[in-house]
Design a protein around this motif. Structure first.
Motif, PDB file in Angstrom:
ATOM      1  N   PHE A  36      22.566  86.745 -35.455  1.00 46.07           N
ATOM      2  CA  PHE A  36      21.197  87.255 -35.385  1.00 46.07           C
ATOM      3  C   PHE A  36      20.733  87.797 -36.738  1.00 46.07           C
ATOM      4  CE2 PHE A  36      22.773  87.347 -31.048  1.00 46.07           C
ATOM      5  CZ  PHE A  36      21.735  86.712 -30.382  1.00 46.07           C
ATOM      6  N   PRO A  37      19.399  87.863 -36.948  1.00 44.58           N
ATOM      7  CA  PRO A  37      18.884  88.386 -38.217  1.00 44.58           C
ATOM      8  C   PRO A  37      19.253  89.861 -38.410  1.00 44.58           C
ATOM      9  CG  PRO A  37      17.085  87.615 -36.793  1.00 44.58           C
ATOM     10  CD  PRO A  37      18.340  87.474 -36.027  1.00 44.58           C
ATOM     11  N   LYS A  38      19.385  90.246 -39.648  1.00 47.50           N
ATOM     12  CA  LYS A  38      19.638  91.658 -39.965  1.00 47.50           C
ATOM     13  C   LYS A  38      18.343  92.438 -39.755  1.00 47.50           C
ATOM     14  CE  LYS A  38      23.652  91.211 -42.710  1.00 47.50           C
ATOM     15  NZ  LYS A  38      24.509  90.921 -41.630  1.00 47.50           N
ATOM     16  N   LEU A  39      18.466  93.627 -39.162  1.00 49.79           N
ATOM     17  CA  LEU A  39      17.317  94.486 -38.903  1.00 49.79           C
ATOM     18  C   LEU A  39      17.461  95.786 -39.681  1.00 49.79           C
ATOM     19  CD1 LEU A  39      17.039  94.010 -35.034  1.00 49.79           C
ATOM     20  CD2 LEU A  39      15.722  92.853 -36.810  1.00 49.79           C
ATOM     21  N   ASP A  40      16.336  96.365 -40.050  1.00 54.28           N
ATOM     22  CA  ASP A  40      16.319  97.634 -40.791  1.00 54.28           C
ATOM     23  C   ASP A  40      16.563  98.779 -39.815  1.00 54.28           C
ATOM     24  OD1 ASP A  40      15.841  99.889 -42.303  1.00 54.28           O
ATOM     25  OD2 ASP A  40      13.890  99.215 -43.059  1.00 54.28           O
ATOM     26  N   ARG A  41      17.763  99.291 -39.815  1.00 55.41           N
ATOM     27  CA  ARG A  41      18.159 100.333 -38.870  1.00 55.41           C
ATOM     28  C   ARG A  41      17.534 101.684 -39.177  1.00 55.41           C
ATOM     29  NH1 ARG A  41      24.371  99.558 -37.456  1.00 55.41           N
ATOM     30  NH2 ARG A  41      23.848 101.563 -36.565  1.00 55.41           N
ATOM     31  N   ASN A  63      12.447  87.689 -29.011  1.00 56.55           N
ATOM     32  CA  ASN A  63      12.484  88.842 -29.902  1.00 56.55           C
ATOM     33  C   ASN A  63      13.880  89.440 -29.897  1.00 56.55           C
ATOM     34  OD1 ASN A  63       9.575  89.304 -30.718  1.00 56.55           O
ATOM     35  ND2 ASN A  63       9.399  89.148 -28.500  1.00 56.55           N
ATOM     36  N   PHE A  64      14.402  89.669 -31.082  1.00 59.60           N
ATOM     37  CA  PHE A  64      15.673  90.360 -31.253  1.00 59.60           C
ATOM     38  C   PHE A  64      15.310  91.783 -31.674  1.00 59.60           C
ATOM     39  CE2 PHE A  64      19.270  91.386 -34.234  1.00 59.60           C
ATOM     40  CZ  PHE A  64      20.198  91.606 -33.241  1.00 59.60           C
ATOM     41  N   ILE A  65      15.681  92.756 -30.855  1.00 61.36           N
ATOM     42  CA  ILE A  65      15.238  94.143 -31.055  1.00 61.36           C
ATOM     43  C   ILE A  65      16.441  95.083 -31.071  1.00 61.36           C
ATOM     44  CG2 ILE A  65      13.798  96.015 -30.135  1.00 61.36           C
ATOM     45  CD1 ILE A  65      12.222  93.856 -28.600  1.00 61.36           C
ATOM     46  N   TYR A  66      16.397  96.019 -31.983  1.00 68.33           N
ATOM     47  CA  TYR A  66      17.376  97.104 -31.984  1.00 68.33           C
ATOM     48  C   TYR A  66      16.677  98.339 -31.450  1.00 68.33           C
ATOM     49  CZ  TYR A  66      20.905 100.433 -33.675  1.00 68.33           C
ATOM     50  OH  TYR A  66      21.865 101.408 -33.770  1.00 68.33           O
ATOM     51  N   TYR A  67      16.926  98.648 -30.182  1.00 70.89           N
ATOM     52  CA  TYR A  67      16.379  99.861 -29.590  1.00 70.89           C
ATOM     53  C   TYR A  67      17.253 101.025 -30.060  1.00 70.89           C
ATOM     54  CZ  TYR A  67      13.450  97.028 -26.533  1.00 70.89           C
ATOM     55  OH  TYR A  67      12.516  96.152 -26.047  1.00 70.89           O
ATOM     56  N   ASN A  68      16.841 101.639 -31.147  1.00 71.99           N
ATOM     57  CA  ASN A  68      17.645 102.695 -31.758  1.00 71.99           C
ATOM     58  C   ASN A  68      16.986 104.064 -31.633  1.00 71.99           C
ATOM     59  OD1 ASN A  68      15.521 102.415 -33.540  1.00 71.99           O
ATOM     60  ND2 ASN A  68      16.793 102.205 -35.370  1.00 71.99           N
ATOM     61  N   ASN A  69      16.167 104.268 -30.610  1.00 66.24           N
ATOM     62  CA  ASN A  69      15.438 105.532 -30.524  1.00 66.24           C
ATOM     63  C   ASN A  69      16.356 106.727 -30.283  1.00 66.24           C
ATOM     64  OD1 ASN A  69      15.937 105.459 -27.749  1.00 66.24           O
ATOM     65  ND2 ASN A  69      13.880 104.774 -27.243  1.00 66.24           N
ATOM     66  N   LYS A  70      17.637 106.494 -30.026  1.00 66.61           N
ATOM     67  CA  LYS A  70      18.595 107.595 -29.924  1.00 66.61           C
ATOM     68  C   LYS A  70      18.642 108.371 -31.248  1.00 66.61           C
ATOM     69  CE  LYS A  70      23.361 108.585 -28.672  1.00 66.61           C
ATOM     70  NZ  LYS A  70      24.612 108.015 -28.185  1.00 66.61           N
ATOM     71  N   PHE A  71      18.419 107.654 -32.345  1.00 67.13           N
ATOM     72  CA  PHE A  71      18.440 108.287 -33.659  1.00 67.13           C
ATOM     73  C   PHE A  71      17.101 108.928 -34.006  1.00 67.13           C
ATOM     74  CE2 PHE A  71      21.439 104.660 -33.881  1.00 67.13           C
ATOM     75  CZ  PHE A  71      22.600 105.416 -33.870  1.00 67.13           C
ATOM     76  N   PHE A  72      16.122 108.790 -33.098  1.00 73.45           N
ATOM     77  CA  PHE A  72      14.788 109.344 -33.300  1.00 73.45           C
ATOM     78  C   PHE A  72      14.398 110.250 -32.133  1.00 73.45           C
ATOM     79  CE2 PHE A  72      15.059 105.457 -35.719  1.00 73.45           C
ATOM     80  CZ  PHE A  72      14.488 105.792 -36.936  1.00 73.45           C
ATOM     81  N   GLY A  73      15.384 110.834 -31.472  1.00 78.02           N
ATOM     82  CA  GLY A  73      15.134 111.776 -30.391  1.00 78.02           C
ATOM     83  C   GLY A  73      15.160 111.180 -29.001  1.00 78.02           C
ATOM     84  N   GLY A  74      15.413 109.876 -28.867  1.00 81.75           N
ATOM     85  CA  GLY A  74      15.447 109.218 -27.561  1.00 81.75           C
ATOM     86  C   GLY A  74      16.869 109.053 -27.046  1.00 81.75           C
ATOM     87  N   THR A  75      17.059 108.090 -26.144  1.00 86.94           N
ATOM     88  CA  THR A  75      18.361 107.915 -25.513  1.00 86.94           C
ATOM     89  C   THR A  75      18.999 106.548 -25.763  1.00 86.94           C
ATOM     90  OG1 THR A  75      17.293 107.142 -23.490  1.00 86.94           O
ATOM     91  CG2 THR A  75      17.786 109.498 -23.637  1.00 86.94           C
ATOM     92  N   TYR A  79      21.172  96.656 -28.934  1.00 82.93           N
ATOM     93  CA  TYR A  79      20.481  95.442 -29.351  1.00 82.93           C
ATOM     94  C   TYR A  79      20.154  94.624 -28.107  1.00 82.93           C
ATOM     95  CZ  TYR A  79      21.949  96.325 -34.151  1.00 82.93           C
ATOM     96  OH  TYR A  79      22.141  96.869 -35.395  1.00 82.93           O
ATOM     97  N   ARG A  80      18.954  94.034 -28.104  1.00 84.89           N
ATOM     98  CA  ARG A  80      18.516  93.213 -26.971  1.00 84.89           C
ATOM     99  C   ARG A  80      17.824  91.952 -27.466  1.00 84.89           C
ATOM    100  NH1 ARG A  80      19.724  94.799 -21.561  1.00 84.89           N
ATOM    101  NH2 ARG A  80      20.331  96.974 -21.689  1.00 84.89           N
TER     102      ARG A  80
END
Length: 142
Positions: A36-41, A63-75, A79-80
């Motif tokens: 998969f493509p590299k994403l800006d974490r 769409n290749f998505i990194y749901y990283n909201n844990k690092f922004f106050g989420g849970t 990767y999806r």
């Protein structure tokens, strides 16, 4: 030789479980991620569009998505691969069937499917996590 990843579909992936999820879970490490493509974490929920062509010549966009909201106050921190419902329904894919995503070149990728007991053509299979495998195809498999 082209590289590909293969995913055995679960009931959740196909909608048979009648549950909702945001796309297919992708393992966070190993050879699967290399496909998969590299994403800006460093940004919240980065994503990349993946355009593929099926065996009939029809274009598909996922769409290749990194749901990283844990690092922004989420849970969430996962990767999806999303936007696949129409493809799965178009070919009446069920749990146990497989999808194969193949990168043929930097500009061309394709998607295939195979039914549960159809043999896989190609080279060695390396087991991945969450139903994903890395597959290497030789030129005569194209």
């Amino acid at each position: 030789m082209s590289k590909a990843v293969e995913k055995e579909l679960s009931e959740t992936d196909t909608g048979q479980a009648r549950t909702h999820q945001a796309g297919m879970l992708i393992p966070k490490s190993g050879e699967i991620m290399e496909f998969f493509p590299k994403l800006d974490r460093t940004i919240k929920n980065p994503r990349a569009v993946i355009d593929l062509v099926d065996e009939t010549g029809k274009d598909w966009t996922f769409n290749f998505i990194y749901y990283n909201n844990k690092f922004f106050g989420g849970t969430r921190n996962e990767y999806r691969l999303t936007g696949m419902t129409d493809f799965i329904r178009s070919f009446n894919l069920k749990a146990g069937d497989f999808i194969v995503l193949e990168r043929v070149s930097d500009r061309y990728s394709r998607i295939r499917y195979r039914r549960q007991h159809a043999p896989l053509k190609g080279g060695p299979i390396k087991l991945g996590r969450a139903g994903w495998r890395v597959v290497e195809f030789t030129a005569d498999d194209d």
